[in-house]
Scaffold this active site. Structure first.
Site, short mmCIF file in Angstrom:
data_model
loop_
_atom_site.label_atom_id
_atom_site.label_comp_id
_atom_site.label_asym_id
_atom_site.label_seq_id
_atom_site.Cartn_x
_atom_site.Cartn_y
_atom_site.Cartn_z
N ARG A 142 0.83 -1.21 0.00
CA ARG A 142 0.00 0.00 0.00
C ARG A 142 0.87 1.27 0.00
O ARG A 142 2.07 1.21 -0.16
CB ARG A 142 -0.85 -0.01 1.27
CG ARG A 142 -1.67 -1.29 1.47
CD ARG A 142 -3.07 -1.02 1.11
NE ARG A 142 -3.97 -2.10 1.38
CZ ARG A 142 -4.97 -2.04 2.29
NH1 ARG A 142 -5.08 -0.99 3.08
NH2 ARG A 142 -5.82 -3.02 2.40
N CYS A 471 -13.09 -0.07 16.46
CA CYS A 471 -13.11 -1.55 16.51
C CYS A 471 -11.67 -2.03 16.66
O CYS A 471 -10.74 -1.23 16.56
CB CYS A 471 -13.78 -2.11 15.25
SG CYS A 471 -12.67 -2.28 13.84
FE1 SRM Z 1 -7.67 0.70 8.35
C1 SRM Z 1 -9.99 -1.51 7.34
C2 SRM Z 1 -9.75 3.14 7.61
C3 SRM Z 1 -5.08 2.79 8.65
C4 SRM Z 1 -5.88 -1.75 10.04
N1 SRM Z 1 -9.51 0.72 7.56
C5 SRM Z 1 -10.29 -0.34 7.18
C6 SRM Z 1 -11.54 0.15 6.44
C7 SRM Z 1 -11.21 0.21 4.98
C8 SRM Z 1 -12.82 -0.63 6.73
C9 SRM Z 1 -13.19 -1.77 5.79
O1 SRM Z 1 -12.35 -2.65 5.52
O2 SRM Z 1 -14.35 -1.79 5.38
C10 SRM Z 1 -11.67 1.58 7.04
C11 SRM Z 1 -12.41 2.61 6.20
C12 SRM Z 1 -13.07 3.63 7.08
C13 SRM Z 1 -13.61 4.80 6.36
O3 SRM Z 1 -14.85 4.98 6.35
O4 SRM Z 1 -12.84 5.59 5.82
C14 SRM Z 1 -10.23 1.87 7.40
N2 SRM Z 1 -7.44 2.58 8.04
C15 SRM Z 1 -8.44 3.47 7.83
C16 SRM Z 1 -7.94 4.89 7.92
C17 SRM Z 1 -8.66 5.85 6.98
C18 SRM Z 1 -8.06 5.32 9.38
C19 SRM Z 1 -7.93 6.79 9.67
O5 SRM Z 1 -8.73 7.24 10.48
O6 SRM Z 1 -7.08 7.47 9.13
C20 SRM Z 1 -6.45 4.66 7.61
C21 SRM Z 1 -6.15 4.71 6.14
C22 SRM Z 1 -4.72 4.40 5.88
C23 SRM Z 1 -4.25 4.66 4.48
O7 SRM Z 1 -4.24 5.83 4.10
O8 SRM Z 1 -3.84 3.71 3.81
C24 SRM Z 1 -6.27 3.24 8.12
N3 SRM Z 1 -5.78 0.53 9.12
C25 SRM Z 1 -4.92 1.57 9.25
C26 SRM Z 1 -3.84 1.22 10.12
C27 SRM Z 1 -2.71 2.13 10.59
C28 SRM Z 1 -1.48 2.02 9.74
O9 SRM Z 1 -1.48 1.35 8.71
O10 SRM Z 1 -0.48 2.62 10.13
C29 SRM Z 1 -4.07 -0.09 10.53
C30 SRM Z 1 -3.24 -0.89 11.55
C31 SRM Z 1 -1.94 -1.37 10.98
C32 SRM Z 1 -2.11 -2.69 10.31
O11 SRM Z 1 -2.49 -2.72 9.15
O12 SRM Z 1 -1.91 -3.72 10.97
C33 SRM Z 1 -5.29 -0.51 9.89
N4 SRM Z 1 -7.86 -1.36 8.62
C34 SRM Z 1 -7.04 -2.15 9.39
C35 SRM Z 1 -7.60 -3.48 9.44
C36 SRM Z 1 -7.01 -4.68 10.21
C37 SRM Z 1 -5.95 -5.38 9.42
C38 SRM Z 1 -5.48 -6.64 10.08
O13 SRM Z 1 -4.35 -7.05 9.84
O14 SRM Z 1 -6.25 -7.26 10.81
C39 SRM Z 1 -8.78 -3.46 8.67
C40 SRM Z 1 -9.74 -4.63 8.40
C41 SRM Z 1 -9.21 -5.58 7.39
O15 SRM Z 1 -8.22 -5.36 6.69
O16 SRM Z 1 -9.84 -6.64 7.28
C42 SRM Z 1 -8.91 -2.11 8.18
FE1 SF4 Z 2 -10.61 0.96 11.20
FE2 SF4 Z 2 -12.27 -0.25 12.89
FE3 SF4 Z 2 -11.93 2.41 12.94
FE4 SF4 Z 2 -13.24 1.23 10.94
S1 SF4 Z 2 -13.85 1.34 13.10
S2 SF4 Z 2 -11.75 2.86 10.74
S3 SF4 Z 2 -12.01 -0.64 10.67
S4 SF4 Z 2 -10.41 0.83 13.46
#
Ligand code: SRM
Ligand code: SF4
Length: 567
Positions: A142, A471
């Site tokens: 990513r 979550c």
């Molecule tokens: Fe995230 C999924 C938002 C950084 C771990 N994340 C999601 C989704 C796409 C929900 C979905 O799958 O339906 C969220 C969309 C919400 C929305 O309405 O916008 C979402 N993640 C975000 C953002 C926008 C949070 C924020 O408030 O800024 C960040 C966008 C990052 C980017 O620009 O690429 C974001 N997500 C992260 C991070 C932090 C990081 O990467 O430094 C993590 C934890 C680090 C990691 O990956 O381990 C993270 N997001 C997850 C996970 C859990 C992954 C796992 O290994 O279990 C999910 C769920 C999944 O992938 O199944 C997820």
């Molecule tokens: Fe990520 Fe969970 Fe927050 Fe959605 S509710 S943006 S999946 S930590």
């Protein structure tokens, strides 16, 4: 007997390199949605189908389909945006999106609320702004994040250069993106190829980050591949390599857990891409493709063993990693206010609550940044703490920038409390389909209450890392918060405590599934103890460990050669 691939793996194989039937779905006027299978492929193109959860029940009662729209995420390696790009990306927000520009915890922009009929035009506009959304989401490498270190301009450039190189190297090669969104020439899937990823791409998302000590604002140990630049006498010597960081977990499933990256050695810059490719392809070949909840690199490492992984890696890349070099981290936060770089230019760090740039509640954050982009001659840098820095301002232009910052309410950085300056909240409701509780919308409710408590104990300015997540997926990296709330259900959170101030120690569950009054009461008692018993300069998380409120977390979760490598 071979075990069947998961449904998602089969979708990838059958997708003809991410084409699926996305184009047909976009043309279907009967629904605001696309099919479930295409939705899974759409992520690789940088977009998620969502629905407005605030009106979900009401629409169901009225027998209407959910209020579908799409979230789009840009790919901006190292978080760098030029003023021209800013104006174009802002225009997209005001034309097609509903909630402004959202700086993410991986230093890029998201747009929410784009309806299906506008999706293609929005994607085209993002590409016209000389950026892309390809591989911003999906089972690929990513957005590559890079430390924002404006006062050391040369090092800053260096981090950005490497973030860009890594990002380019691992970009998917499929022609599907150009065909679907940019009206590129159509080719058949058998003319297409993905030399690095193959037809099934990676088993799961993969994340890289580059930082230069003493700053760890990218949370380098939360990355699948974290790179710690080693600079000696102003010269880049190479990178310590940390692998297997990740935050996501599932409530009640102990086989899932947050993990800090393990430092496995050091490489010189000329060997970095080969090493990164070795790590990515080992994960491609050995990651779990049957159970997605165990598919991240952290589980591959814990399943096959770090020693096994390192020796397979060295065999694959054809050289040995050198021993990790000493390093030291001071903090994982952002610098606010003006700071002068080594080249004499000025940089202004701004606090943006939850990264949301929007005109609301009497503030004009989106308008203000647009006005600044119209006059600014340097660049903008988004940070992994959801903030932004106005970079490379000439001395003579500072007053003009200050005036625009003040006029539009962007001057919050001047007087915010210590906890607010160190807070992050993930998006959660109403757009995130996985949210169990509020997060971004809860921050402005919770923060004044915490501030009132801290004020009572004389701790208004104490820098305390607060991370809110709706979550346990951990998008705000909550397991690295000195205080963290992880959503369980509406109004209920797990309270976790005791991470350090530098992103090198995970926190621990302190109270499970509690409500706001219980959260405030627990913290009130701990703030009181910290105010009277904390040592000078001692951070809150360290105090909780020293005073044994929180036990030291499992050493397995601490970067493996950390102690040996640290100065
Ligand atoms: Fe995230 C999924 C938002 C950084 C771990 N994340 C999601 C989704 C796409 C929900 C979905 O799958 O339906 C969220 C969309 C919400 C929305 O309405 O916008 C979402 N993640 C975000 C953002 C926008 C949070 C924020 O408030 O800024 C960040 C966008 C990052 C980017 O620009 O690429 C974001 N997500 C992260 C991070 C932090 C990081 O990467 O430094 C993590 C934890 C680090 C990691 O990956 O381990 C993270 N997001 C997850 C996970 C859990 C992954 C796992 O290994 O279990 C999910 C769920 C999944 O992938 O199944 C997820
Ligand atoms: Fe990520 Fe969970 Fe927050 Fe959605 S509710 S943006 S999946 S930590």
């Amino acid at each position: 007997m071979t075990t069947p691939l998961s449904h998602l793996e089969q979708i990838k194989v059958n997708s003809r390199y991410l084409r699926g039937t996305i184009e047909e779905g976009l043309d279907d006027p009967i629904t605001g949605a696309i099919s479930d299978d295409d939705n899974k492929l759409l992520k690789f193109h940088g977009s998620y189908q969502q629905d407005d959860r605030d009106v979900r029940d009401e629409r169901r009662k009225r027998k209407l389909e959910p209020a579908y729209s799409f979230m789009i995420r840009a790919r901006l390696p190292g978080g760098v945006v030029t003023p021209e790009q800013w104006l174009q990306l802002d225009r997209i927000a005001t034309t097609w999106a509903t909630r402004g520009l959202r700086i993410t915890t991986r230093q890029t922009f998201q747009w929410h609320g784009v309806v299906k009929r506008n999706l293609k035009a929005t994607m085209q506009a993002i590409n016209s702004a000389m950026t892309t959304t390809l591989a911003a989401c999906g089972d690929v490498n990513r957005q590559v994040v890079g430390a924002v270190n404006p006062h050391l301009s040369s090092q800053h450039r260096l981090v950005h250069e490497w973030a860009q190189k890594l990002s380019d190297h691992f970009l998917p090669r499929t022609g599907a993106y150009h065909e679907i969104w940019l009206d590129g020439e159509k080719i058949t899937a058998d003319q297409d190829e993905e030399p690095l990823y193959g037809t099934t791409y990676l088993p799961r998302k993969f994340k890289m980050g580059v930082t230069i000590p003493p700053l760890n604002d990218v949370d380098v140990f939360a990355q699948d591949l974290g790179l710690i630049a080693i600079v000696e006498n102003g010269e880049l010597q190479g990178f310590n390599v940390a692998i297997g960081g990740g935050m996501g977990a599932t409530h009640g499933d102990a086989s899932t857990y947050p993990r800090l990256g393990s430092v496995i050695g050091f490489v010189t810059p000329d060997r970095l891409i080969a090493t990164a490719e070795g790590v990515v392809t080992l994960q491609r070949d050995h990651g779990n493709r049957i159970e997605r909840q165990h598919a991240r690199l952290k589980y591959t490492l814990d399943h096959l063993g770090l020693d096994w992984f390192r020796s397979e890696l060295e065999a694959r890349i054809g050289f040995h990693l050198e021993p990790a070099r000493p390093y030291h981290f001071d903090n994982n936060g952002d610098h606010y206010g003006w700071i002068q770089g080594e080249d004499g230019k000025w940089h202004l760090g701004l606090y943006i609550e939850s990264g949301r740039l929007w005109d609301e509640n009497g503030l004009q954050l989106l308008t203000g940044m647009r006005e600044i982009a119209r006059v600014h001659t340097g660049t903008f840098h988004l940070t992994c703490n959801q903030n932004l820095v106005i970079v490379n301002v000439n001395e003579k232009d500072k007053a003009r920038i200050d005036q625009l910052v003040n006029k539009h309410g962007l001057d919050g950085y001047r007087n915010q409390s210590g906890i607010r300056r160190h807070s992050i909240a993930c998006v959660a409701l109403p757009t995130c389909g996985l949210a169990m509780a509020e997060s971004e919308r809860y921050a402005p409710v919770l923060l004044p209450k915490l501030e009132a408590l801290l004020e009572q104990h004389g701790l208004r300015d104490a820098p305390i890392l607060l991370r809110l997540s709706g979550c346990p997926n951990g998008c705000s990296r909550p397991y690295l918060g000195e205080i963290a709330l992880v959503g369980r259900a509406p109004g209920r959170y797990d309270l976790r405590l005791g991470a350090d101030f530098t992103g090198q120690r995970l926190n621990t569950l302190y109270r499970e599934n509690i409500t706001e009054p219980e959260i405030l009461s627990a913290l009130d008692a701990l703030f009181a103890a910290y105010a009277t018993e904390g040592l000078p300069g001692e951070h809150f998380g360290d105090f909780l460990i020293r005073s044994q409120v929180i036990p030291l977390p499992d050493q397995r979760l601490i970067p493996i050669v950390l102690e040996a490598a640290q100065a």
